[in-house]
Design an enzyme around this catalytic site. Structure first.
Site, short mmCIF file in Angstrom:
data_model
loop_
_atom_site.label_atom_id
_atom_site.label_comp_id
_atom_site.label_asym_id
_atom_site.label_seq_id
_atom_site.Cartn_x
_atom_site.Cartn_y
_atom_site.Cartn_z
N LYS A 67 1.87 6.79 -6.09
CA LYS A 67 1.37 6.62 -4.71
C LYS A 67 2.54 6.13 -3.88
O LYS A 67 3.20 5.15 -4.25
CB LYS A 67 0.21 5.63 -4.65
CG LYS A 67 -0.25 5.42 -3.20
CD LYS A 67 -1.57 4.66 -3.10
CE LYS A 67 -1.40 3.17 -3.10
NZ LYS A 67 -2.63 2.46 -2.70
N ARG A 110 -10.64 2.37 -4.41
CA ARG A 110 -10.22 1.90 -5.75
C ARG A 110 -10.07 0.37 -5.76
O ARG A 110 -10.26 -0.27 -6.78
CB ARG A 110 -8.99 2.63 -6.25
CG ARG A 110 -7.67 2.44 -5.49
CD ARG A 110 -7.04 1.11 -5.73
NE ARG A 110 -5.62 1.10 -5.71
CZ ARG A 110 -4.91 0.04 -5.33
NH1 ARG A 110 -5.49 -1.06 -4.87
NH2 ARG A 110 -3.60 0.08 -5.41
N HIS A 137 -10.10 -4.15 7.57
CA HIS A 137 -10.43 -2.77 7.20
C HIS A 137 -11.11 -2.68 5.83
O HIS A 137 -12.06 -1.92 5.63
CB HIS A 137 -9.12 -1.96 7.20
CG HIS A 137 -9.29 -0.56 6.74
ND1 HIS A 137 -9.96 0.38 7.48
CD2 HIS A 137 -8.90 0.06 5.59
CE1 HIS A 137 -9.96 1.53 6.82
NE2 HIS A 137 -9.32 1.36 5.67
N GLN A 138 -10.64 -3.47 4.86
CA GLN A 138 -11.13 -3.39 3.48
C GLN A 138 -12.51 -4.00 3.27
O GLN A 138 -13.19 -3.70 2.29
CB GLN A 138 -10.16 -4.17 2.57
CG GLN A 138 -8.87 -3.47 2.26
CD GLN A 138 -9.05 -2.49 1.12
OE1 GLN A 138 -9.92 -2.64 0.28
NE2 GLN A 138 -8.25 -1.46 1.13
P1 NAD Z 1 -6.56 -5.94 7.74
O1 NAD Z 1 -5.24 -6.11 8.40
O2 NAD Z 1 -7.50 -4.91 8.26
O3 NAD Z 1 -7.34 -7.36 7.78
C1 NAD Z 1 -6.68 -8.56 7.46
C2 NAD Z 1 -7.70 -9.66 7.24
O4 NAD Z 1 -6.98 -10.85 6.89
C3 NAD Z 1 -8.53 -10.00 8.47
O5 NAD Z 1 -9.82 -10.37 8.06
C4 NAD Z 1 -7.80 -11.22 9.05
O6 NAD Z 1 -8.64 -12.05 9.81
C5 NAD Z 1 -7.38 -11.91 7.76
N1 NAD Z 1 -6.26 -12.84 7.93
C6 NAD Z 1 -4.97 -12.52 8.21
N2 NAD Z 1 -4.22 -13.66 8.28
C7 NAD Z 1 -5.06 -14.68 8.06
C8 NAD Z 1 -4.89 -16.09 8.02
N3 NAD Z 1 -3.72 -16.65 8.20
N4 NAD Z 1 -5.99 -16.85 7.76
C9 NAD Z 1 -7.20 -16.29 7.55
N5 NAD Z 1 -7.42 -14.96 7.57
C10 NAD Z 1 -6.36 -14.17 7.84
O7 NAD Z 1 -6.26 -5.74 6.20
P2 NAD Z 1 -7.16 -5.03 5.09
O8 NAD Z 1 -6.82 -3.59 5.03
O9 NAD Z 1 -8.59 -5.42 5.24
O10 NAD Z 1 -6.54 -5.69 3.77
C11 NAD Z 1 -6.72 -7.07 3.52
C12 NAD Z 1 -5.68 -7.53 2.52
O11 NAD Z 1 -5.91 -6.86 1.28
C13 NAD Z 1 -4.25 -7.19 2.93
O12 NAD Z 1 -3.43 -8.31 2.67
C14 NAD Z 1 -3.87 -6.04 2.02
O13 NAD Z 1 -2.49 -5.98 1.75
C15 NAD Z 1 -4.67 -6.38 0.79
N6 NAD Z 1 -4.95 -5.24 -0.08
C16 NAD Z 1 -4.97 -5.46 -1.41
C17 NAD Z 1 -5.23 -4.43 -2.28
C18 NAD Z 1 -5.29 -4.67 -3.77
O14 NAD Z 1 -5.37 -3.74 -4.53
N7 NAD Z 1 -5.29 -5.90 -4.19
C19 NAD Z 1 -5.45 -3.14 -1.78
C20 NAD Z 1 -5.47 -2.94 -0.41
C21 NAD Z 1 -5.21 -4.01 0.44
#
Ligand code: NAD
Length: 321
Positions: A67, A110, A137-138
């Site tokens: 990916k 996933r 978003h997630q």
């Molecule tokens: P997004 O940018 O749409 O949302 C980010 C979220 O984090 C929001 O709810 C925001 O309010 C919160 N946030 C950011 N900074 C913050 C802080 N200091 N205090 C409290 N809340 C805070 O991102 P997303 O697409 O929903 O993804 C969320 C996270 O999951 C990202 O960090 C992304 O990298 C991670 N992620 C992990 C995996 C995995 O496999 N583990 C896969 C995809 C995304």
């Protein structure tokens, strides 16, 4: 070579199929039949973007690929989501490319599936309140996949900016679940299962916020420096992950290991629980944590299923390459 666009990929993968793909992948990793290759992730120095590759090979599922993609924080200005990725699959017998599948929806599916697999295998069977920390978003994907794993009655959710919780509220309502937005410390005590899915760089949930018997699926921390929970929780909990090396390097475990609060030997693979090599939760009162860092094989397994569905249904575009 088959090319599958974002919309088609979205139509061809449902949550149940994603769940089985990820559960099988974790099991194949535990049996030593599948391995992830070292992750490349670099700041581009352009558009504030992070870019990289996750790749691996699953001999049980005959799946080889990668990916490519990352995080572009200003994408909203272009009407795009911040995470952008594409999955490439190769024939493991010849190295020829077989498919290119748009990976944005797949990544969300996933990731939610990994969280759901952890709930299926580690949460108490009588869990009735689901906590969601984060509303980006997630989050809705996480809520839907998690909700399918237990007879939840209620969702308690928190986000730094409460205005963004409306989408989660609508998703909970559509599933027939009550929806409340307590402060974070109360959420921790009220929820039996807590999913954290933020981009936070400091602990949000503290040890005193989390009651006995809770299962936490920490899904947001996928990069060095990110952090969502108090390392003391990891010190006290039974700790599971998708892949220990990633958990220590870029997952939620990184901080507790660095601080000497978590011995690497105590981090168990969720795949070992899936295959029965490890018992999982040992007592109803234990706290269990799943550090879901996100491995390349998860992406490849869902992309392979999408490519197979596309072939069956005559979807996607074939090109000579
Ligand atoms: P997004 O940018 O749409 O949302 C980010 C979220 O984090 C929001 O709810 C925001 O309010 C919160 N946030 C950011 N900074 C913050 C802080 N200091 N205090 C409290 N809340 C805070 O991102 P997303 O697409 O929903 O993804 C969320 C996270 O999951 C990202 O960090 C992304 O990298 C991670 N992620 C992990 C995996 C995995 O496999 N583990 C896969 C995809 C995304």
């Amino acid at each position: 070579m088959l090319i599958i666009d974002e919309q088609t990929a979205g139509h061809l993968l449902d949550a149940q199929e994603a769940f089985h793909a990820v559960e099988e992948t974790f099991a194949a990793m535990a049996r030593g039949q599948a391995r992830n290759f070292p992750v490349v992730r670099e700041a581009l120095g352009h558009a504030d973007a992070l870019y990289g590759f996750k790749s691996g090979f699953d001999s049980a599922g005959a799946t080889l690929g990668l990916k490519a993609g990352g995080y572009w924080p200003h994408n909203a200005e272009h009407g795009l989501t911040n995470h952008q990725s594409s999955v490439f699959l190769f024939d493991p017998d010849t190295g020829r490319p077989t498919a290119m599948v748009s990976g944005n929806h797949l990544t969300a599916m996933r990731t939610a599936a990994a969280c759901a697999v952890s709930i299926r295998h580690l949460a108490r069977t009588d869990a009735d309140t689901l906590g969601i920390v984060g509303a980006g978003h997630q989050a809705v994907y996480q809520l839907r996949a998690a909700a399918a794993q237990r007879r939840f009655e209620r969702v308690v959710a928190w986000n730094r900016t409460p205005g963004r919780l409306t989408e989660l509220a609508a998703a909970a309502e559509a599933l027939g679940l009550a929806f409340e937005t307590p402060p974070l410390h109360r959420l921790g005590h009220e929820a039996d299962v807590i999913v954290t899915i933020t981009s936070c760089h400091e602990p949000l949930l503290m040890a005193e916020h989390v009651g006995p018997g809770t299962h936490l699926a920490c899904m947001g921390t996928d990069t060095a420096g990110k952090q969502e929970i108090d390392p003391l929780i990891l010190q006290q909990a039974q700790v599971f992950t998708d892949e220990a090396a990633q958990a220590v390097g870029l997952g939620e475990c990184q901080h507790a290991v660095d601080a000497g609060q978590l011995d690497v030997e105590r981090i168990q693979a969720l795949g070992d629980v899936v295959t029965g090599q490890c018992a999982g939760r040992t007592a109803a009162g234990d706290i269990t944590v799943f550090d879901g860092t996100g491995v390349g094989l998860q992406d490849l397994s869902v992309a392979r299923r999408v490519a197979a569905r596309a072939l069956e249904a005559g979807r996607g575009q074939h090109i000579h390459f």
